[in-house]
Design a protein around this motif. Structure first.
Motif, PDB file in Angstrom:
ATOM      1  N   LYS A  29      13.959  19.560   7.028  1.00 27.99           N
ATOM      2  CA  LYS A  29      13.062  19.099   5.968  1.00 27.99           C
ATOM      3  C   LYS A  29      12.907  17.582   6.060  1.00 27.99           C
ATOM      4  O   LYS A  29      13.737  16.880   6.638  1.00 27.99           O
ATOM      5  N   VAL A  30      11.831  17.083   5.459  1.00 22.85           N
ATOM      6  CA  VAL A  30      11.530  15.648   5.476  1.00 22.85           C
ATOM      7  C   VAL A  30      11.519  15.112   4.055  1.00 22.85           C
ATOM      8  O   VAL A  30      10.754  15.587   3.213  1.00 22.85           O
ATOM      9  N   MET A  31      12.372  14.142   3.797  1.00 29.70           N
ATOM     10  CA  MET A  31      12.363  13.400   2.538  1.00 29.70           C
ATOM     11  C   MET A  31      11.971  11.954   2.824  1.00 29.70           C
ATOM     12  O   MET A  31      12.311  11.413   3.885  1.00 29.70           O
ATOM     13  N   ILE A  32      11.257  11.341   1.876  1.00 26.71           N
ATOM     14  CA  ILE A  32      10.914   9.931   2.023  1.00 26.71           C
ATOM     15  C   ILE A  32      11.231   9.199   0.720  1.00 26.71           C
ATOM     16  O   ILE A  32      11.330   9.798  -0.345  1.00 26.71           O
ATOM     17  N   ASP A  33      11.395   7.899   0.849  1.00 21.03           N
ATOM     18  CA  ASP A  33      11.597   7.059  -0.328  1.00 21.03           C
ATOM     19  C   ASP A  33      10.299   6.937  -1.122  1.00 21.03           C
ATOM     20  O   ASP A  33       9.203   6.872  -0.536  1.00 21.03           O
ATOM     21  N   GLN A  34      10.436   6.891  -2.429  1.00 21.55           N
ATOM     22  CA  GLN A  34       9.327   6.521  -3.296  1.00 21.55           C
ATOM     23  C   GLN A  34       9.829   5.425  -4.228  1.00 21.55           C
ATOM     24  O   GLN A  34      10.891   5.553  -4.865  1.00 21.55           O
ATOM     25  N   VAL A  35       9.051   4.342  -4.299  1.00 16.39           N
ATOM     26  CA  VAL A  35       9.431   3.166  -5.079  1.00 16.39           C
ATOM     27  C   VAL A  35       8.405   3.006  -6.189  1.00 16.39           C
ATOM     28  O   VAL A  35       7.288   2.554  -5.945  1.00 16.39           O
ATOM     29  N   TYR A  36       8.766   3.421  -7.379  1.00 20.37           N
ATOM     30  CA  TYR A  36       7.806   3.458  -8.481  1.00 20.37           C
ATOM     31  C   TYR A  36       8.035   2.365  -9.525  1.00 20.37           C
ATOM     32  O   TYR A  36       7.216   2.213 -10.427  1.00 20.37           O
ATOM     33  N   SER A  37       9.118   1.617  -9.435  1.00 21.59           N
ATOM     34  CA  SER A  37       9.380   0.622 -10.477  1.00 21.59           C
ATOM     35  C   SER A  37       8.625  -0.681 -10.238  1.00 21.59           C
ATOM     36  O   SER A  37       8.393  -1.430 -11.184  1.00 21.59           O
TER      37      SER A  37
ATOM     38  N   ALA B 263       2.365  10.256  -5.203  1.00 22.52           N
ATOM     39  CA  ALA B 263       3.224  11.403  -4.909  1.00 22.52           C
ATOM     40  C   ALA B 263       2.421  12.533  -4.270  1.00 22.52           C
ATOM     41  O   ALA B 263       2.843  13.138  -3.268  1.00 22.52           O
ATOM     42  N   ARG B 264       1.255  12.820  -4.833  1.00 24.29           N
ATOM     43  CA  ARG B 264       0.414  13.893  -4.286  1.00 24.29           C
ATOM     44  C   ARG B 264       0.007  13.593  -2.848  1.00 24.29           C
ATOM     45  O   ARG B 264      -0.039  14.497  -2.003  1.00 24.29           O
ATOM     46  N   PHE B 265      -0.303  12.340  -2.559  1.00 22.91           N
ATOM     47  CA  PHE B 265      -0.728  11.962  -1.210  1.00 22.91           C
ATOM     48  C   PHE B 265       0.320  12.377  -0.174  1.00 22.91           C
ATOM     49  O   PHE B 265      -0.005  12.980   0.858  1.00 22.91           O
ATOM     50  N   TRP B 266       1.590  12.064  -0.442  1.00 23.51           N
ATOM     51  CA  TRP B 266       2.636  12.366   0.529  1.00 23.51           C
ATOM     52  C   TRP B 266       3.018  13.836   0.510  1.00 23.51           C
ATOM     53  O   TRP B 266       3.330  14.416   1.573  1.00 23.51           O
ATOM     54  N   LEU B 267       2.977  14.457  -0.645  1.00 24.01           N
ATOM     55  CA  LEU B 267       3.256  15.899  -0.699  1.00 24.01           C
ATOM     56  C   LEU B 267       2.221  16.678   0.096  1.00 24.01           C
ATOM     57  O   LEU B 267       2.547  17.652   0.782  1.00 24.01           O
ATOM     58  N   ASN B 268       0.975  16.234   0.023  1.00 25.91           N
ATOM     59  CA  ASN B 268      -0.085  16.910   0.770  1.00 25.91           C
ATOM     60  C   ASN B 268       0.044  16.702   2.281  1.00 25.91           C
ATOM     61  O   ASN B 268      -0.580  17.429   3.061  1.00 25.91           O
ATOM     62  N   ARG B 269       0.852  15.730   2.701  1.00 24.17           N
ATOM     63  CA  ARG B 269       1.082  15.511   4.134  1.00 24.17           C
ATOM     64  C   ARG B 269       2.317  16.265   4.621  1.00 24.17           C
ATOM     65  O   ARG B 269       2.771  16.047   5.748  1.00 24.17           O
ATOM     66  N   GLY B 270       2.882  17.115   3.780  1.00 15.99           N
ATOM     67  CA  GLY B 270       3.960  17.979   4.223  1.00 15.99           C
ATOM     68  C   GLY B 270       5.353  17.516   3.903  1.00 15.99           C
ATOM     69  O   GLY B 270       6.334  18.097   4.398  1.00 15.99           O
ATOM     70  N   VAL B 271       5.482  16.478   3.070  1.00 13.66           N
ATOM     71  CA  VAL B 271       6.813  15.992   2.714  1.00 13.66           C
ATOM     72  C   VAL B 271       7.528  17.032   1.850  1.00 13.66           C
ATOM     73  O   VAL B 271       6.928  17.660   0.985  1.00 13.66           O
TER      74      VAL B 271
ATOM     75  N   ASP C  35       0.868  -1.174   0.000  1.00 18.42           N
ATOM     76  CA  ASP C  35       0.000   0.000   0.000  1.00 18.42           C
ATOM     77  C   ASP C  35       0.907   1.227   0.000  1.00 18.42           C
ATOM     78  O   ASP C  35       1.533   1.547   1.018  1.00 18.42           O
ATOM     79  N   PHE C  36       0.993   1.902  -1.142  1.00 24.20           N
ATOM     80  CA  PHE C  36       1.889   3.036  -1.289  1.00 24.20           C
ATOM     81  C   PHE C  36       1.509   4.214  -0.385  1.00 24.20           C
ATOM     82  O   PHE C  36       2.338   5.093  -0.137  1.00 24.20           O
ATOM     83  N   CYS C  37       0.280   4.239   0.092  1.00 25.88           N
ATOM     84  CA  CYS C  37      -0.192   5.359   0.903  1.00 25.88           C
ATOM     85  C   CYS C  37      -0.494   4.950   2.340  1.00 25.88           C
ATOM     86  O   CYS C  37      -1.180   5.673   3.065  1.00 25.88           O
ATOM     87  N   GLY C  38       0.024   3.815   2.755  1.00 25.17           N
ATOM     88  CA  GLY C  38      -0.210   3.346   4.121  1.00 25.17           C
ATOM     89  C   GLY C  38       1.082   3.190   4.891  1.00 25.17           C
ATOM     90  O   GLY C  38       2.169   3.074   4.320  1.00 25.17           O
ATOM     91  N   VAL C  39       0.976   3.197   6.213  1.00 24.45           N
ATOM     92  CA  VAL C  39       2.108   2.944   7.102  1.00 24.45           C
ATOM     93  C   VAL C  39       1.970   1.522   7.639  1.00 24.45           C
ATOM     94  O   VAL C  39       0.904   1.145   8.134  1.00 24.45           O
TER      95      VAL C  39
ATOM     96  N   MET D 127       5.722  17.651  -8.370  1.00 25.48           N
ATOM     97  CA  MET D 127       6.425  18.028  -7.152  1.00 25.48           C
ATOM     98  C   MET D 127       6.574  19.545  -7.052  1.00 25.48           C
ATOM     99  O   MET D 127       6.344  20.137  -5.997  1.00 25.48           O
ATOM    100  N   ARG D 128       6.936  20.191  -8.143  1.00 25.81           N
ATOM    101  CA  ARG D 128       7.152  21.644  -8.099  1.00 25.81           C
ATOM    102  C   ARG D 128       5.847  22.403  -7.894  1.00 25.81           C
ATOM    103  O   ARG D 128       5.854  23.518  -7.377  1.00 25.81           O
ATOM    104  N   SER D 129       4.738  21.796  -8.277  1.00 23.50           N
ATOM    105  CA  SER D 129       3.456  22.450  -8.036  1.00 23.50           C
ATOM    106  C   SER D 129       3.133  22.520  -6.551  1.00 23.50           C
ATOM    107  O   SER D 129       2.255  23.274  -6.133  1.00 23.50           O
ATOM    108  N   HIS D 130       3.864  21.745  -5.737  1.00 24.81           N
ATOM    109  CA  HIS D 130       3.663  21.757  -4.288  1.00 24.81           C
ATOM    110  C   HIS D 130       4.688  22.618  -3.563  1.00 24.81           C
ATOM    111  O   HIS D 130       4.769  22.582  -2.332  1.00 24.81           O
ATOM    112  N   GLY D 131       5.480  23.366  -4.306  1.00 25.08           N
ATOM    113  CA  GLY D 131       6.441  24.254  -3.648  1.00 25.08           C
ATOM    114  C   GLY D 131       7.860  23.767  -3.788  1.00 25.08           C
ATOM    115  O   GLY D 131       8.205  23.011  -4.685  1.00 25.08           O
TER     116      GLY D 131
END
Length: 537
Positions: free
Chosen positions: A104-112, A196-204, A77-81, A263-267
């Motif tokens: 700042k907070v960075m997180i891994d994203q696994v898209y492959s 990507a939007r899900f995590w960006l909207n949580r302040g990443v 689940d890409f949007c779950g903990v 990503m840039r649309s989120h700042g």
């Protein structure tokens, strides 16, 4: 120990340019609930240590819902903990605490790829005509029933797995339990952008993009050619092929542009790709080219190198020319996948002096510096016995590989505590037998420790624009001697000199004033593993 406020010169550059990024492997950082596995509340409880280092950002390795066949890089689940790490509320609290500390907070994203337990894959494999039928890479067998191409998995064996439900093979560049997503499919791209939007909207504030050059395959499924003979060790079938068809597809940059725009649309968020493989230099330049792609990338220049040499450093830097439209590099000497550099690059009797040189070099390079948890303590690689291994790559290739488990052992917080104050007496991996003496509390109280040396160097980097963002010009890279100049506009130029060997070396430097030095540093000589950064006067 809290650091005193530092007055840092203001810059028009984005926050991430020249940043120091601290990588956290959540299973091994701190365990808040005593179950043997580190978690998000544990990270939150220990963030002051990271802030005291003076870094700019944290990067958290995967904490998403997963069956943990590859310890979080197989995502269900890409949007779950995942419950082992906590909840979404715990993640939100972590973000809030990190931001309150000025980080700042960075997180891994696994898209492959995903886990084979992901609902998308469960639907995709159920038939050939369901809504997710083309969300993964499926192919018919050859006439003799064998896989559709000769592609090999990173973890050993063919990269194709037969699935009786569909009567087809599916592609897995990594574990069998990690089927590859079909990012050629526009619907899959939209779904991934939604993640990507899900995590960006949580302040990443940024993403580290895992195995990005594996994101698309050759739809014609052409066989990979063999690599030419080489002196490099080859322990897997994967090592014998030139992987030009199961990775590095020319359509990847177009997807990167879509992701970067999101990503840039989120700042002011930061994008950093992991790029390995045989064509890493070309792909890192391609993925970061121009204003519409990623901000940075890092490869494996140092992560698997057996020795640290001036030539290695010069070759790595040469991939990143300066100028308009060129990408910005990031550098890591250690991470969760590579053996500890201190155990690869130096004999144990010289580890303490070498660790100081290594840290000064990393923080002097042009680009971002990535510190892996415990690197600031000089943690060594732990020899995990076979019966304690949990890393699937190490188990499959034992004893021909240095286990990733050995670099993932728990952080030692208190040297004389039974559990090193990790939070559980029986953690998922054992503590290093020499790590108690390197614990955070032990080093905090020692002004000469590597931990305090690291804090001082990060402060120096923040205070010197030439060190953080300046141009780099190599003046000498021969034998064991590495000398380069750092120079930023409207800032004092710096000279950086390193002796990467065990004998004294002669150096010829311009008039200068020391800012940081380690080992025996004389006017025209450097002792073994000695180094300096100085302001040219």
């Amino acid at each position: 120990m809290s650091s005193a406020p530092l007055i840092v010169p203001q810059s028009a550059e984005p926050w991430w340019k020249g940043a120091v990024i601290y990588q956290i492997y959540p299973r091994s950082f701190a365990d808040a609930n005593g179950d043997g596995v580190g978690d998000l509340p544990g990270i939150t409880s220990r963030l002051q240590h990271v802030a005291d280092l003076g870094v700019d950002a944290i990067w958290i390795s995967p904490f998403f819902t997963s069956p943990m066949r590859d310890f979080g890089y197989d995502i269900a689940d890409f949007c779950g903990v995942d419950p082992v790490f906590g909840t979404l509320a715990d993640f939100d609290a972590l973000v809030a605490r990190t931001h309150s500390l000025g980080l700042k907070v960075m997180i891994d994203q696994v898209y492959s790829h995903s886990s084979d337990q992901h609902p998308w894959f469960a639907e995709s494999r159920s038939s050939r005509n369901n809504p997710c039928a083309d969300w993964y890479v499926w192919a018919d067998p050859k006439a003799d029933g064998s896989p559709p191409s000769n592609w090999q998995s990173v973890f050993g064996g063919p990269a194709w797995q037969w699935d009786a439900r569909r009567g087809q093979y599916y592609l897995h560049n990594f574990l069998v339990e990690q089927p590859d997503l079909n990012l050629h499919n526009p619907e899959v791209q939209e779904a991934i952008l939604g993640v990507a939007r899900f995590w960006l909207n949580r302040g990443v504030d940024g993403f580290r993009l895992d195995a990005l050059n594996f994101a698309m395959h050759d739809p014609e499924l052409r066989d990979n050619p063999p690599l030419p003979p080489s002196n490099r060790p080859r322990s897997r079938p994967f090592d014998f092929q030139d992987k030009i068809h199961n990775q590095s597809h020319p359509d990847i940059p177009a997807f990167i542009e879509r992701l970067a725009a999101e990503m840039r649309s989120h700042g002011a968020v930061f994008s950093m790709a992991e790029v390995g493989g045989d064509h890493w230099a070309r792909e890192m330049a391609l993925y970061t080219q121009g204003p519409d792609r990623l901000d940075s990338a890092y490869g494996f220049n140092f992560l698997y190198a057996e020795r640290l040499t001036p030539g290695l450093v010069a070759d790595a830097l040469s991939v990143w020319p300066e100028g308009a439209g060129q990408g910005w590099p990031s550098w890591a000497f250690e991470n969760h996948d590579a053996p500890r550099a201190i155990s690869r690059w130096v004999a144990p009797e010289h580890a303490a002096s070498f660790a100081r040189l290594k840290m000064l070099l990393l923080l002097s390079l042009r680009g971002n510096a990535i510190l892996y948890q415990g690197e600031e303590l000089g943690l060594t690689q732990v020899d995990i016995p076979f019966e304690r291994l949990v890393d699937p790559e190490a188990i499959a290739n034992w004893p021909m590989t240095l286990s990733r488990d050995g670099v993932r052992t728990p952080m030692p917080w208190v040297g004389d505590a039974a559990d090193r104050a990790f939070g559980s007496v029986e953690p998922w991996l054992p503590h290093g037998p020499d790590h108690g003496a390197l614990a955070v509390d032990v080093q905090t109280g020692n002004p000469e420790s590597l931990l305090n040396w690291t804090r001082s160097l990060i402060a120096l980097r923040r205070a010197e624009p030439s060190l953080a963002r300046g141009a780099l010009t190599i003046r000498r890279a021969e034998g064991d001697v590495l000398i380069f100049e750092r120079r930023a506009e409207d800032a004092a130029p710096l000279i950086c000199a390193f002796n990467l060997g065990l004998t004294d070396v002669s150096i010829d430097l311009p008039p200068h004033h020391h800012l940081a030095a380690t080992g025996k540093v004389e006017r025209d000589r450097l002792g073994p593993y000695a180094a300096l950064v100085a302001r040219i006067v």
